[in-house]
Design a protein around this motif. Structure first.
Motif, PDB file in Angstrom:
ATOM      1  N   LYS A 231     -15.192  -1.136  -1.200  1.00  0.00           N
ATOM      2  CA  LYS A 231     -13.789  -1.041  -0.829  1.00  0.00           C
ATOM      3  C   LYS A 231     -13.624  -0.392   0.544  1.00  0.00           C
ATOM      4  CE  LYS A 231     -12.245  -0.394  -5.625  1.00  0.00           C
ATOM      5  NZ  LYS A 231     -11.476   0.479  -6.557  1.00  0.00           N
ATOM      6  N   TRP A 232     -12.518  -0.735   1.209  1.00  0.00           N
ATOM      7  CA  TRP A 232     -12.111   0.047   2.353  1.00  0.00           C
ATOM      8  C   TRP A 232     -11.768   1.451   1.855  1.00  0.00           C
ATOM      9  CZ3 TRP A 232      -8.604  -2.967   6.303  1.00  0.00           C
ATOM     10  CH2 TRP A 232      -9.287  -4.115   6.740  1.00  0.00           C
TER      11      TRP A 232
ATOM     12  N   TRP B  41      -4.711  -5.575  -3.298  1.00  0.00           N
ATOM     13  CA  TRP B  41      -5.620  -6.128  -2.301  1.00  0.00           C
ATOM     14  C   TRP B  41      -6.946  -6.563  -2.910  1.00  0.00           C
ATOM     15  CZ3 TRP B  41      -3.811  -6.489   2.730  1.00  0.00           C
ATOM     16  CH2 TRP B  41      -2.630  -5.782   3.001  1.00  0.00           C
TER      17      TRP B  41
ATOM     18  N   LEU C 263     -14.088  -6.448  -5.472  1.00  0.00           N
ATOM     19  CA  LEU C 263     -13.879  -5.178  -4.778  1.00  0.00           C
ATOM     20  C   LEU C 263     -14.964  -4.157  -5.134  1.00  0.00           C
ATOM     21  CD1 LEU C 263     -10.040  -4.379  -4.646  1.00  0.00           C
ATOM     22  CD2 LEU C 263     -11.612  -4.545  -2.739  1.00  0.00           C
TER      23      LEU C 263
ATOM     24  N   PHE D  58       0.847  -1.190   0.000  1.00  0.00           N
ATOM     25  CA  PHE D  58       0.000   0.000   0.000  1.00  0.00           C
ATOM     26  C   PHE D  58       0.877   1.233   0.000  1.00  0.00           C
ATOM     27  CE2 PHE D  58      -2.473   3.314   2.300  1.00  0.00           C
ATOM     28  CZ  PHE D  58      -3.407   3.538   1.298  1.00  0.00           C
TER      29      PHE D  58
ATOM     30  N   VAL E 272      -9.909   4.753   1.068  1.00  0.00           N
ATOM     31  CA  VAL E 272      -8.547   5.242   0.860  1.00  0.00           C
ATOM     32  C   VAL E 272      -8.604   6.747   0.695  1.00  0.00           C
ATOM     33  CG1 VAL E 272      -6.503   5.182  -0.609  1.00  0.00           C
ATOM     34  CG2 VAL E 272      -7.825   3.087  -0.230  1.00  0.00           C
TER      35      VAL E 272
ATOM     36  N   ILE F 139      -5.504   3.805   4.638  1.00  0.00           N
ATOM     37  CA  ILE F 139      -6.678   2.933   4.456  1.00  0.00           C
ATOM     38  C   ILE F 139      -7.441   2.915   5.769  1.00  0.00           C
ATOM     39  CG2 ILE F 139      -7.505   0.654   3.791  1.00  0.00           C
ATOM     40  CD1 ILE F 139      -4.684  -0.041   2.910  1.00  0.00           C
TER      41      ILE F 139
ATOM     42  N   LEU G 201      -9.838  -7.587   4.407  1.00  0.00           N
ATOM     43  CA  LEU G 201      -9.090  -7.245   3.200  1.00  0.00           C
ATOM     44  C   LEU G 201      -7.820  -8.075   3.178  1.00  0.00           C
ATOM     45  CD1 LEU G 201      -9.321  -4.984   0.909  1.00  0.00           C
ATOM     46  CD2 LEU G 201      -7.592  -3.756   2.247  1.00  0.00           C
TER      47      LEU G 201
ATOM     48  N   THR H 156      -4.286  -9.649   0.674  1.00  0.00           N
ATOM     49  CA  THR H 156      -3.457  -9.442  -0.506  1.00  0.00           C
ATOM     50  C   THR H 156      -3.857 -10.397  -1.625  1.00  0.00           C
ATOM     51  OG1 THR H 156      -1.779 -10.990   0.335  1.00  0.00           O
ATOM     52  CG2 THR H 156      -1.489  -8.651   0.856  1.00  0.00           C
TER      53      THR H 156
ATOM     54  N   THR I 102      -3.692   3.448  -3.836  1.00  0.00           N
ATOM     55  CA  THR I 102      -4.616   2.464  -4.398  1.00  0.00           C
ATOM     56  C   THR I 102      -4.606   1.166  -3.608  1.00  0.00           C
ATOM     57  OG1 THR I 102      -3.050   1.338  -5.885  1.00  0.00           O
ATOM     58  CG2 THR I 102      -4.047   3.394  -6.677  1.00  0.00           C
ATOM     59  N   LEU I 103      -5.626   0.361  -3.871  1.00  0.00           N
ATOM     60  CA  LEU I 103      -5.710  -0.983  -3.294  1.00  0.00           C
ATOM     61  C   LEU I 103      -5.452  -2.041  -4.367  1.00  0.00           C
ATOM     62  CD1 LEU I 103      -8.835  -0.593  -0.957  1.00  0.00           C
ATOM     63  CD2 LEU I 103      -6.430  -0.776  -0.277  1.00  0.00           C
ATOM     64  N   ASP I 104      -4.587  -1.727  -5.313  1.00  0.00           N
ATOM     65  CA  ASP I 104      -4.331  -2.635  -6.434  1.00  0.00           C
ATOM     66  C   ASP I 104      -3.786  -3.987  -5.990  1.00  0.00           C
ATOM     67  OD1 ASP I 104      -5.189  -0.669  -8.117  1.00  0.00           O
ATOM     68  OD2 ASP I 104      -3.198  -0.077  -8.828  1.00  0.00           O
TER      69      ASP I 104
END
Length: 255
Positions: free
Chosen positions: A74-75, A63, A71, A55, A77, A82, A91, A93, A59-61
């Protein structure tokens, strides 16, 4: 007699020292393989050159939601952090890991409410498992001034190993975990070959010293091992009523 004994001891020590120094120093020098170069970060807690950034603040790319691979929810950001969305669930990986070094920072809200386990509760599952207790959990909780069972407070391997000390910072301040994880190994038949081990520094202070795990970390019941391979790292969306915590600056190095 006393003087003779001293002479004998000194002579023996001198003889042993002389024996240890015989031979060529080259006989005990190792020159290969040469360790690869890794550039350390200038800032404490920043990722070294060979780290995978999980992280970066944007982004959460890397996760996926444990219960929703798309997704679609989303959590949150924002501002480089986060924030846990408890309704969205855990969440984890996208990638799977075996042995690794992990750095992760978390913050309990300054206006946190609740007590005991219902005060900023979350968790870092060092290997997320799709059954039972869900994996091997390093506890996240506000224990700056909050009493709970010691094998469930921040820095503990949940329900197994209390932290050596309480290194929590007060709510509103960032805390950091630095973790060295050695995954368990299994024989072909599924029996345990070697248990999981973990070393944890909490805000730079050692709280788990090469701790050997007895198995996973269930809320109820005894830990146990079941055969598995590389697994994701998971962040927990705990179901208590306290305000959600935040994470930032997450990176990992495969070992």
């Amino acid at each position: 007699m006393k003087n003779k004994l001293i002479i004998i001891i000194l002579f023996t020590a001198a003889s042993l020292s002389a024996t240890a120094q015989t031979g060529k120093p080259e006989a005990t020098e190792v020159w290969a393989p040469i360790p690869r170069v890794v550039t350390a970060a200038e800032k404490t807690g920043a990722a070294p050159s060979d780290a995978l950034i999980l992280f970066d603040g944007n982004t959460l790319d890397e996760w996926v939601l444990t219960n929703d691979s798309t997704l679609t929810r989303k959590w949150n950001v924002a501002g480089g952090i986060i924030t846990v969305d408890k309704k969205a669930g855990d969440l984890q990986t996208k990638r799977k890991f075996t042995d690794f070094q992990l750095h992760i920072e978390y913050r309990i809200p300054a206006d946190i409410t609740g007590s005991g386990q219902a005060r900023g509760n979350s968790g870092i599952f060092l290997a997320a498992l799709p059954w039972g207790a869900g994996g091997y959990e390093l506890q996240v909780l506000d224990n700056y001034n909050n009493k709970t069972y010691v094998n469930g407070q921040a820095g503990s391997i949940y329900k197994q190993s209390p932290p050596l000390v309480n290194a929590c910072r007060k709510p509103g301040e960032w805390n950091a975990y630095d973790v060295v994880w050695t995954a368990p190994r299994f024989n072909d038949a599924g029996t345990l070959k070697s248990p999981a081990r973990v070393t944890v520094l909490h805000n730079g202070i050692l709280v788990q010293n090469n701790t050997v795990l007895s198995g996973d970390t269930p809320y109820i019941g005894q830990p146990q091992y079941r055969k598995h391979g590389p697994e994701p790292i998971k962040l927990q969306a705990h179901g208590d009523d306290s305000k959600p915590i935040s994470y930032r600056n997450i990176w990992v190095r495969n070992l």
